[in-house]
Design a protein around this motif. Structure first.
Motif, mmCIF file in Angstrom:
data_model
loop_
_atom_site.group_PDB
_atom_site.id
_atom_site.type_symbol
_atom_site.label_atom_id
_atom_site.label_comp_id
_atom_site.label_asym_id
_atom_site.label_seq_id
_atom_site.Cartn_x
_atom_site.Cartn_y
_atom_site.Cartn_z
ATOM 1 N N ILE A 118 0.851 -1.244 0.123
ATOM 2 C CA ILE A 118 0.171 0.073 0.011
ATOM 3 C C ILE A 118 0.679 1.474 0.145
ATOM 4 O O ILE A 118 0.557 2.422 -0.532
ATOM 5 C CB ILE A 118 -1.120 0.051 1.118
ATOM 6 C CG1 ILE A 118 -0.588 0.193 2.205
ATOM 7 C CG2 ILE A 118 -1.984 -1.216 1.085
ATOM 8 C CD1 ILE A 118 -1.609 0.973 3.343
ATOM 9 N N ILE A 119 1.984 1.201 0.520
ATOM 10 C CA ILE A 119 3.008 2.376 0.064
ATOM 11 C C ILE A 119 3.179 2.338 -1.304
ATOM 12 O O ILE A 119 3.136 3.869 -1.882
ATOM 13 C CB ILE A 119 4.408 1.905 0.987
ATOM 14 C CG1 ILE A 119 4.180 2.221 2.457
ATOM 15 C CG2 ILE A 119 5.403 3.171 0.377
ATOM 16 C CD1 ILE A 119 5.340 1.944 3.323
ATOM 17 N N ASN A 120 3.454 1.547 -1.962
ATOM 18 C CA ASN A 120 3.733 1.782 -3.502
ATOM 19 C C ASN A 120 2.288 2.356 -4.192
ATOM 20 O O ASN A 120 2.284 3.042 -4.972
ATOM 21 C CB ASN A 120 3.893 0.305 -4.149
ATOM 22 C CG ASN A 120 5.404 -0.068 -3.757
ATOM 23 O OD1 ASN A 120 6.429 0.715 -3.595
ATOM 24 N ND2 ASN A 120 5.618 -1.403 -3.845
ATOM 25 N N TYR A 121 1.086 1.867 -3.464
ATOM 26 C CA TYR A 121 -0.217 2.142 -4.097
ATOM 27 C C TYR A 121 -0.404 3.798 -3.797
ATOM 28 O O TYR A 121 -0.966 4.508 -4.431
ATOM 29 C CB TYR A 121 -1.378 1.421 -3.527
ATOM 30 C CG TYR A 121 -2.854 1.975 -4.269
ATOM 31 C CD1 TYR A 121 -3.077 1.378 -5.418
ATOM 32 C CD2 TYR A 121 -3.550 2.782 -3.422
ATOM 33 C CE1 TYR A 121 -4.231 1.905 -6.008
ATOM 34 C CE2 TYR A 121 -4.571 3.299 -4.040
ATOM 35 C CZ TYR A 121 -4.963 2.662 -5.225
ATOM 36 O OH TYR A 121 -6.249 3.104 -5.776
ATOM 37 N N GLY A 122 0.057 4.028 -2.555
ATOM 38 C CA GLY A 122 0.016 5.612 -1.894
ATOM 39 C C GLY A 122 0.657 6.360 -2.706
ATOM 40 O O GLY A 122 0.367 7.589 -3.269
ATOM 41 N N PHE A 123 1.958 5.975 -2.954
ATOM 42 C CA PHE A 123 2.840 6.836 -3.846
ATOM 43 C C PHE A 123 2.594 6.735 -5.385
ATOM 44 O O PHE A 123 2.991 7.610 -6.099
ATOM 45 C CB PHE A 123 4.301 6.755 -3.424
ATOM 46 C CG PHE A 123 4.752 7.147 -1.925
ATOM 47 C CD1 PHE A 123 4.006 8.416 -1.753
ATOM 48 C CD2 PHE A 123 5.587 6.436 -1.346
ATOM 49 C CE1 PHE A 123 4.455 8.820 -0.228
ATOM 50 C CE2 PHE A 123 5.893 6.796 0.031
ATOM 51 C CZ PHE A 123 5.028 8.096 0.570
ATOM 52 N N GLY A 124 1.987 5.822 -5.769
ATOM 53 C CA GLY A 124 1.868 5.580 -7.172
ATOM 54 C C GLY A 124 0.102 6.154 -7.508
ATOM 55 O O GLY A 124 0.481 7.148 -7.864
ATOM 56 N N PRO A 125 -0.318 5.145 -7.681
ATOM 57 C CA PRO A 125 -1.700 5.598 -8.142
ATOM 58 C C PRO A 125 -2.604 6.715 -7.553
ATOM 59 O O PRO A 125 -3.433 7.577 -7.872
ATOM 60 C CB PRO A 125 -2.679 4.125 -8.140
ATOM 61 C CG PRO A 125 -1.785 3.042 -8.293
ATOM 62 C CD PRO A 125 -0.413 3.675 -7.837
ATOM 63 N N MET A 126 -2.347 6.851 -6.092
ATOM 64 C CA MET A 126 -2.986 7.791 -5.509
ATOM 65 C C MET A 126 -2.317 9.202 -5.454
ATOM 66 O O MET A 126 -2.843 10.176 -5.146
ATOM 67 C CB MET A 126 -3.039 7.535 -3.647
ATOM 68 C CG MET A 126 -4.209 6.680 -3.557
ATOM 69 S SD MET A 126 -4.306 6.206 -1.760
ATOM 70 C CE MET A 126 -4.698 7.343 -0.847
ATOM 71 N N ASN A 127 -0.927 9.145 -5.793
ATOM 72 C CA ASN A 127 -0.167 10.307 -5.865
ATOM 73 C C ASN A 127 0.211 11.186 -4.577
ATOM 74 O O ASN A 127 0.095 12.149 -4.628
ATOM 75 C CB ASN A 127 -0.654 11.242 -6.900
ATOM 76 C CG ASN A 127 0.091 12.315 -7.471
ATOM 77 O OD1 ASN A 127 1.397 12.084 -7.536
ATOM 78 N ND2 ASN A 127 -0.168 13.636 -7.770
ATOM 79 N N LEU A 128 0.110 10.344 -3.432
ATOM 80 C CA LEU A 128 0.559 11.005 -2.125
ATOM 81 C C LEU A 128 2.084 11.226 -2.343
ATOM 82 O O LEU A 128 2.760 10.756 -2.928
ATOM 83 C CB LEU A 128 0.268 9.994 -1.029
ATOM 84 C CG LEU A 128 -1.033 9.439 -0.859
ATOM 85 C CD1 LEU A 128 -0.954 8.233 0.233
ATOM 86 C CD2 LEU A 128 -2.093 10.519 -0.343
ATOM 87 N N HIS A 129 2.198 12.629 -1.461
ATOM 88 C CA HIS A 129 3.503 12.891 -1.140
ATOM 89 C C HIS A 129 3.917 12.345 0.073
ATOM 90 O O HIS A 129 5.073 12.373 0.241
ATOM 91 C CB HIS A 129 3.369 14.494 -1.443
ATOM 92 C CG HIS A 129 4.930 15.006 -0.961
ATOM 93 N ND1 HIS A 129 5.147 15.564 0.390
ATOM 94 C CD2 HIS A 129 5.868 15.444 -1.538
ATOM 95 C CE1 HIS A 129 6.600 15.805 0.361
ATOM 96 N NE2 HIS A 129 6.960 15.926 -0.890
ATOM 97 N N THR A 130 3.317 12.359 1.182
ATOM 98 C CA THR A 130 3.509 11.960 2.514
ATOM 99 C C THR A 130 2.564 10.990 3.077
ATOM 100 O O THR A 130 1.353 11.191 2.994
ATOM 101 C CB THR A 130 3.313 13.208 3.421
ATOM 102 O OG1 THR A 130 4.223 14.102 2.946
ATOM 103 C CG2 THR A 130 3.854 12.993 4.798
ATOM 104 N N ILE A 131 2.950 10.100 3.663
ATOM 105 C CA ILE A 131 2.404 8.958 4.385
ATOM 106 C C ILE A 131 2.561 8.989 5.919
ATOM 107 O O ILE A 131 3.854 9.185 6.136
ATOM 108 C CB ILE A 131 2.373 7.524 4.037
ATOM 109 C CG1 ILE A 131 2.071 7.303 2.458
ATOM 110 C CG2 ILE A 131 1.859 6.666 4.722
ATOM 111 C CD1 ILE A 131 2.462 6.041 1.759
#
Length: 183
Positions: free
Chosen positions: A122-135
């Protein structure tokens, strides 16, 4: 600003795991975890008292999902499909490209690398498809297993807030860990 769309629900998989959408059929197993004071000792939420509490939590998860304001995956083993834990992003700050991660795992499955597989995915999903900058992760300073997991995944401690919230008749501390996208 983030423009999120979790429809269709993104089912994710790893070598051993399937991260899928919660269903109401997961409520009994979710209830078993959420009612246990040992399992919930580091999660500052009221213990589940009835199966309806677990059903209500699944409704909240679904409402956040429908509004594209949060996403929580049900963790299952690929060959079993039964709930063993959860992981997801909530408190999503769309304007800041930031989300808080949260997770819970049945103790029978701890120490097997399952949460490591799930968090990497989900880190990969967050920084990938979700386009997050910070988790961001907010944890109890006593939750050493969670802190170890975050550190293993390159999260950095940003803050330690002393007695910053009141829960169950006591003031509790929060340690904040963050992971920034690799740019």
């Amino acid at each position: 600003m983030l423009n999120l769309n979790f429809d269709p629900f993104p089912v994710l998989s790893t070598e051993r795991l399937l991260l899928r959408r919660f269903t109401f059929a997961d409520a009994p197993r979710l209830f078993e975890l959420r009612k246990d004071p040992v399992i919930m000792q580091y999660i500052s939420r009221p213990l589940a008292k009835t199966l309806n509490d677990a059903i209500d939590l699944i409704k909240v998860i679904n409402d956040l999902l429908k509004g594209n304001n949060g996403i929580t995956w049900c963790i299952t083993l690929k060959n079993e499909q039964e709930f063993i834990g959860s992981i997801g992003f909530w408190r999503i700050e769309k304007e800041n490209y930031r989300a808080e991660i949260g997770y819970l795992l049945n103790p029978a499955y701890q120490g097997m690398g399952i949460m490591q597989e799930a968090i990497e995915t989900i880190i990969n999903y967050g920084f990938g498809p979700m386009n997050l900058h910070t988790i961001q992760a907010n944890v109890s300073p006593d939750n050493l297993a969670s802190i170890k997991l975050l550190q293993k995944n390159n999260f950095t401690q940003e803050a330690h807030f002393k007695e910053n919230y009141f829960f169950n008749g006591a003031f509790e501390d929060t340690v904040v860990y963050t992971l920034l996208t690799k740019t």
